[in-house]
Design an enzyme around this catalytic site. Sequence first.
Site, PDB file in Angstrom:
ATOM      1  N   LYS A  74     -17.656   0.998  37.166  1.00  0.00           N
ATOM      2  CA  LYS A  74     -16.947   0.743  38.371  1.00  0.00           C
ATOM      3  C   LYS A  74     -15.686  -0.356  37.794  1.00  0.00           C
ATOM      4  O   LYS A  74     -16.049  -1.404  37.926  1.00  0.00           O
ATOM      5  CB  LYS A  74     -17.672  -0.047  39.786  1.00  0.00           C
ATOM      6  N   GLY A 125     -21.363 -12.230  42.209  1.00  0.00           N
ATOM      7  CA  GLY A 125     -22.698 -12.153  41.294  1.00  0.00           C
ATOM      8  C   GLY A 125     -23.836 -12.526  42.046  1.00  0.00           C
ATOM      9  O   GLY A 125     -24.888 -12.159  41.612  1.00  0.00           O
ATOM     10  N   GLU A 172     -21.185 -12.371  34.054  1.00  0.00           N
ATOM     11  CA  GLU A 172     -20.410 -13.347  33.593  1.00  0.00           C
ATOM     12  C   GLU A 172     -19.516 -13.741  34.825  1.00  0.00           C
ATOM     13  O   GLU A 172     -18.951 -12.790  35.184  1.00  0.00           O
ATOM     14  CB  GLU A 172     -19.380 -12.648  32.368  1.00  0.00           C
TER      15      GLU A 172
END
Length: 489
Positions: free
Chosen positions: A173, A231, A248
């Site tokens: 994506k 995240g 990350e």
Amino acid sequence: MELNHYINGNWYTSVNGQERNITNPANGKIIAHTVDGTTDDVKTAIRVARSAFDQGDWAELCSTERSKLLIEVAIRIEKHLDTIAELEMLDNGKPLHEAKIDVQDAADCFRYYASIIRTATGQTYNTAPALETVVVREPVGVCGLIVPWNFPLLMSVWKIAAALAAGNTIVLKPSEITPITAVKLFEIFDDIGLPDGVVNLVMGDGKIVGNELAVSHDIDMISFTGGTDTGRHIMKAATGNLKKVSLELGGKSPNIIFADTDIDMAVDYALYGIYYGAGQICSAASRILVEDSIYGAFVERFVIRANNITVGAGDNPNTEMGPLVSEEHMQKVLAYIQTGKEEGARIACGGNRLTNMELENGYFVEPTAFIDVKQHMRIVQEEIFGPVVTIQKFTNESEAIEFANNTKYGLAGSVFTKDYNKAWRVIKKIKAGITWINTYHENYYEAPWGGYKESGIGRSLSESGLDEFSELKQININLQPDMIDWFRE
């Protein structure tokens, strides 16, 4: 330019037929239309990737053949380097010379992983008489890859090259803001004839496409680069099947300048550390910490240099810093600048949107620096992700370390000094995964990339990056099988 999904070796429009506009951040003009993915689109891509992995055509392909295909991808990227770089410039806004570096780095990344899978080895242990223990690396399975908009092609490649090298199948994506060069990359995959279903591309909003990748029980690993809040959501969503997670995330990286350094060199690197990429880099040196005895001189020279930076469109050869990626992101950065003022910090340079002449319809913000900042301020603690830096003074080594580590992030950091003993002492105490001494932004595929604390989990690049997309299996072999007689007859 019409951009579609790539699933099972074919190009598809979305189930709902909806599209979104892609704009050039330098002038706000529409440059492409992309399909807007639905949950059904993602489920189809996952199902295809699952089938392709289970059939084993890619995972069981010998490393020599996989390596040859990855090298061919690198060759094709270089063949079309200028075209891809121009598309990256139009889509992201970065200066053309920066985009060309990114595209070449993408090709080099494929070459790197093509080389290490030719040399990667397992381990063998003589654990007991007549018993051999072998450890082998196997692919994780189906990997969902979610990449950001600041390095649209390169961040895609960091994940894709390692995932494919390890033998996985993928669903990518790209950012819904900057999907163009991901499509070009998948055109290359299509041209070289990767097995159907090995690589799949689904475009659309993260709350739909990204979330479905995270929650799906048919995804074995999720790898995400982006903001820390997102995240955290992905990590929670991934617990349904306890899939492997690599993140990350954000950064608020310190750049420590000691009084014994060469000030002009330190200023030069400090400018590069924050204003390269218009500050839209997770590892940007967004906090400059300067020893008090040279603070005034450093600020004076920094401001002079910052005010001379040429801001403009990426296709202007004189441009040194481009626009922010979108109007929404520009407004976020401007809001942080306003917050800094309200918190009592003082603007030493910049602070405004640029609207003069040819910049009036773009998303340009001046290179900005705040002084008279305090550690508790939001502009010191929170990731702004734009051309905004805080310059803060410290009195001694221990205070510099305290300030440097006093945020929730731990991605990067640097030290500038002529005293290498001091540099080593300080850099060892900085809680960050990527650090530099007397330089900044240097990065090589041979070394791992990732952060401490809320800057992420896991590592990209190097053999560590290959390990992220692998599972280790222990195989024990009895060379002299016989009755064990554990229980009496």
